[in-house]
Design a protein around this motif. Structure first.
Motif, PDB file in Angstrom:
ATOM      1  N   ALA A 116     -18.401 -56.058  11.680  1.00  0.00           N
ATOM      2  CA  ALA A 116     -19.202 -57.013  12.447  1.00  0.00           C
ATOM      3  C   ALA A 116     -18.420 -58.297  12.740  1.00  0.00           C
ATOM      4  O   ALA A 116     -18.664 -58.965  13.735  1.00  0.00           O
ATOM      5  CB  ALA A 116     -20.490 -57.348  11.696  1.00  0.00           C
ATOM      6  N   LEU A 117     -17.491 -58.647  11.862  1.00  0.00           N
ATOM      7  CA  LEU A 117     -16.700 -59.855  12.088  1.00  0.00           C
ATOM      8  C   LEU A 117     -15.708 -59.668  13.227  1.00  0.00           C
ATOM      9  O   LEU A 117     -15.223 -60.642  13.800  1.00  0.00           O
ATOM     10  CB  LEU A 117     -15.918 -60.212  10.819  1.00  0.00           C
ATOM     11  N   GLY A 118     -15.383 -58.405  13.531  1.00  0.00           N
ATOM     12  CA  GLY A 118     -14.444 -58.144  14.615  1.00  0.00           C
ATOM     13  C   GLY A 118     -13.073 -57.720  14.136  1.00  0.00           C
ATOM     14  O   GLY A 118     -12.065 -57.991  14.779  1.00  0.00           O
ATOM     15  N   TYR A 119     -13.022 -57.044  12.972  1.00  0.00           N
ATOM     16  CA  TYR A 119     -11.764 -56.418  12.550  1.00  0.00           C
ATOM     17  C   TYR A 119     -11.578 -55.158  13.384  1.00  0.00           C
ATOM     18  O   TYR A 119     -12.515 -54.368  13.519  1.00  0.00           O
ATOM     19  CB  TYR A 119     -11.828 -56.013  11.080  1.00  0.00           C
TER      20      TYR A 119
ATOM     21  N   ARG B  68     -28.181 -54.370  15.507  1.00  0.00           N
ATOM     22  CA  ARG B  68     -26.787 -53.921  15.560  1.00  0.00           C
ATOM     23  C   ARG B  68     -26.379 -53.341  16.911  1.00  0.00           C
ATOM     24  O   ARG B  68     -25.197 -53.106  17.142  1.00  0.00           O
ATOM     25  CB  ARG B  68     -26.514 -52.899  14.457  1.00  0.00           C
ATOM     26  N   ASN B  71     -24.249 -56.249  18.804  1.00  0.00           N
ATOM     27  CA  ASN B  71     -22.793 -56.419  18.658  1.00  0.00           C
ATOM     28  C   ASN B  71     -22.076 -55.062  18.630  1.00  0.00           C
ATOM     29  O   ASN B  71     -20.961 -54.948  18.151  1.00  0.00           O
ATOM     30  CB  ASN B  71     -22.438 -57.278  17.438  1.00  0.00           C
ATOM     31  N   MET B  73     -22.441 -52.443  16.941  1.00  0.00           N
ATOM     32  CA  MET B  73     -22.226 -51.719  15.695  1.00  0.00           C
ATOM     33  C   MET B  73     -22.972 -50.388  15.790  1.00  0.00           C
ATOM     34  O   MET B  73     -22.648 -49.426  15.113  1.00  0.00           O
ATOM     35  CB  MET B  73     -22.767 -52.507  14.510  1.00  0.00           C
ATOM     36  N   VAL B  94     -14.609 -54.882  19.768  1.00  0.00           N
ATOM     37  CA  VAL B  94     -13.994 -55.755  18.756  1.00  0.00           C
ATOM     38  C   VAL B  94     -14.014 -57.212  19.215  1.00  0.00           C
ATOM     39  O   VAL B  94     -14.376 -58.116  18.462  1.00  0.00           O
ATOM     40  CB  VAL B  94     -12.553 -55.281  18.431  1.00  0.00           C
ATOM     41  N   ARG B  97     -17.583 -58.681  19.159  1.00  0.00           N
ATOM     42  CA  ARG B  97     -18.067 -59.031  17.815  1.00  0.00           C
ATOM     43  C   ARG B  97     -17.539 -60.379  17.353  1.00  0.00           C
ATOM     44  O   ARG B  97     -18.195 -61.084  16.593  1.00  0.00           O
ATOM     45  CB  ARG B  97     -17.671 -57.945  16.820  1.00  0.00           C
ATOM     46  N   ARG B  98     -16.348 -60.723  17.807  1.00  0.00           N
ATOM     47  CA  ARG B  98     -15.795 -62.024  17.379  1.00  0.00           C
ATOM     48  C   ARG B  98     -16.500 -63.189  18.050  1.00  0.00           C
ATOM     49  O   ARG B  98     -16.339 -64.332  17.644  1.00  0.00           O
ATOM     50  CB  ARG B  98     -14.293 -62.074  17.683  1.00  0.00           C
ATOM     51  N   TYR B 102     -22.597 -62.980  12.680  1.00  0.00           N
ATOM     52  CA  TYR B 102     -23.425 -61.957  12.040  1.00  0.00           C
ATOM     53  C   TYR B 102     -23.546 -62.278  10.563  1.00  0.00           C
ATOM     54  O   TYR B 102     -22.552 -62.457   9.872  1.00  0.00           O
ATOM     55  CB  TYR B 102     -22.768 -60.578  12.231  1.00  0.00           C
ATOM     56  N   MET B 104     -25.479 -60.955   7.007  1.00  0.00           N
ATOM     57  CA  MET B 104     -26.365 -59.952   6.442  1.00  0.00           C
ATOM     58  C   MET B 104     -26.691 -60.251   4.984  1.00  0.00           C
ATOM     59  O   MET B 104     -26.155 -61.171   4.386  1.00  0.00           O
ATOM     60  CB  MET B 104     -25.779 -58.556   6.596  1.00  0.00           C
TER      61      MET B 104
END
Ligand SMILES: Nc1ncnc2c1ncn2[C@@H]1O[C@H](COP(=O)(O)OP(=O)(O)OP(=O)(O)O)[C@@H](O)[C@H]1O
Ligand SMILES: [Mg+2]
Lengths: 212, 294
Positions: A116-119, B68, B71, B73, B94, B97-98, B102, B104
């Protein structure tokens, strides 16, 4: 004790030869098992083949393996390469399973949050999954290391020098002190290598220090 | 002080985005032994730009699934998600998402990274050098009320509440205009929870961002939401509106029940020495009305 003092250079030589066989095998087992273990973890269908398959290597008797390997590798019977290859195979037999288990034991929430962080998948593997599998990988390689140091001695039968040579030689010539030196030396070396691995783990995994 | 800087930034920041789900369906494929699961079915919903919208529903109603998809997911089986009228299916997942924060429930922090490095994660992924990324992380620690002394601790060495603040700081580090929060405060005690809820309200006001917040706790939804969306099973929208609208005109028994309007909550007032106390169904005081009488 007298024998040890008089033959110190021989013992020292045997110790070095022993290390030169064991360390490359331990390092290679690690480097080769991690990708295999990762595949077994990432692709479920491959797990059975890789983990069970590699474990079966351990069932191969060591002496015949060392005799057959030169024919396969095209090396001479006394080449230390045979020993390194055989020991690496045994290392892989243990380490692929450890790696797959260590990766599978990572908290899935942590991996989800990394996504979710964008890795990117590759970055996540090297910056998150493998480091988090670190304690499990360390536990696995410690077992491999001790087992490898012990197994090196078998090569003495083929005339490849190691601490094992001290007890084959001691048996032939009836020198008890030499036999004991070979056994105790091997055990001490195993403990030493293990301590070194623990120290490396302590340096590389500072976050896991308080836990185990 | 750093909080003021961020507030100043907010005025120049790009506008907060809206989010729109259009006929969204997500079916998780089954296996050899388990059947496929329809997690959400044909959901159409708009999240206004700059709002704090809360999705509330019981366990398994599809809240996390819905969140989800925003983003990427979770990939919808059909239907689409639009951020500011752009279909996100066409964007790089990717990179997307940056740009979206997010948060949780617990354990979302990277256990092998110190608090400061956890907070700096997204700027670092975006190629910001370590020193400026850490500087930014310290700013965020101020913003969410974390003592700088905690910077060098690993997550396991922080309290649950501190971990959640680190999680919020991390989500905000790259100045996202959209923040997704999935039951972020489910695992902290009620006092810390109330504190964190206030913090979320303040941050949303101060930064002027869009927040989509998921919870199964109706009290939390009422405390936080500009807009509340009550979800029944499979993401069916039972009702959407402000807290006041839901309480005044619950759409059906399901919503009324969820709000605790039936016997369950039974709130009423009692006059005690000229103070108006709020009583629950068991005649226990749970609060008091402010105003004259104090
Ligand atoms: N990866 C998955 N594979 C299969 N089924 C899933 C998966 N994730 C969720 N589901 C199913 O989809 C449905 C909705 O799940 P979801 O996690 O979105 O619910 P939720 O509202 O977030 O619940 P909770 O409040 O418990 O977190 C559930 O029936 C769940 O079992
Ligand atoms: Mg959920």
């Amino acid at each position: 004790m007298n024998w040890l003092v008089n033959n110190w250079p021989t013992v020292w030589q045997a110790l070095w030869s022993h290390l030169l066989l064991a360390v490359p095998a331990i390092a290679l087992s690690f480097v080769l098992s991690v990708p295999l273990g990762w595949v077994a973890y990432r692709y479920r269908w491959s797990r059975f083949v890789l983990v069970t398959g590699s474990s079966l290597i351990y069932a191969l008797p060591s002496l015949p393996l060392l005799v057959v390997l030169p024919a396969i590798l095209g090396t001479s019977v006394r080449s230390s390469l045979n020993v390194v290859v055989a020991l690496t195979a045994y290392g892989i037999a243990l380490m692929v399973r450890s790696t797959a288990d260590a990766l599978a034991a990572i908290n899935t929430d942590t991996v989800t949050s990394a996504t979710a962080l964008g890795y990117s998948p590759i970055k996540k593997l090297f910056a998150v999954e493998l480091p988090l599998a670190g304690p499990g990988l360390l536990a696995g390689i410690r077992v491999v290391a001790v087992s490898t140091v012990a197994l090196v001695t078998v090569s003495a039968v083929l005339g490849i020098p190691s601490l094992g040579t001290l007890f084959t030689d001691g048996f032939q010539r009836g020198i008890i002190a030499e036999i004991i030196t070979g056994i105790v030396g091997t055990a001490l070396l195993a403990v030493l290598v293990d301590r070194v691995l623990v120290a490396i783990g302590w340096l590389l995994l500072p976050w896991a220090r308080g836990r185990s | 002080m750093a909080a003021d800087i961020s507030a100043a930034k907010a005025q120049h920041a790009p506008h907060a985005p809206s989010v729109r789900f259009e006929h969204l369906t997500k079916t998780y494929p089954g296996g050899s032994r388990r059947p496929a699961t329809i997690a959400v079915e044909d959901v159409t919903l708009s999240i206004p730009a700059g709002s704090l919208t809360v999705l509330v529903g019981s366990s398994g109603s599809g809240k996390t699934t819905l969140l989800r998809t925003v983003n990427r997911m979770v990939t919808p089986t059909s239907g689409r998600v639009l951020i500011d009228d752009n279909d996100i299916a066409g964007l790089d997942a990717v990179k997307l998402r940056r740009t979206i924060g997010y948060v949780m429930q617990e354990s979302g922090l990277l256990p092998h990274r110190k608090a400061i490095d956890n907070i700096a994660t997204v700027p670092r992924l975006n190629g910001v050098k370590k020193a400026p990324a850490h500087e930014r992380a310290y700013e965020l620690m101020d913003l969410v009320g974390l003592d700088h002394q905690l910077a060098a601790r690993y997550p396991a060495e922080l309290s649950g509440g501190q971990q959640q603040r680190v999680g919020v700081a991390r989500a905000l580090a790259a100045s996202p205009r959209l923040l997704l929060m999935d039951e972020p405060f489910g695992a902290v005690d009620p006092i810390v929870r109330a504190d964190l809820q206030r913090e979320v309200r303040r941050l949303q006001y101060q930064l002027g961002i869009t927040i989509l917040f998921v919870t199964h706790d109706i009290a939390e939804a009422l405390t936080l939401g500009d807009k509340i969306v009550v979800l029944a099973q499979k993401g069916r929208i039972a009702q959407e509106g402000t807290g006041a609208e839901l309480l005044t005109h619950p759409a059906d028994d399901f919503v009324a029940n969820f709000l605790g309007l039936d016997a369950g909550r039974g709130l009423h007032l009692m006059n005690s020495d000229g103070v108006q106390l709020v009583m629950d169904a068991d005649e226990r005081p749970i609060g008091r009305l402010s105003g004259p009488g104090r």
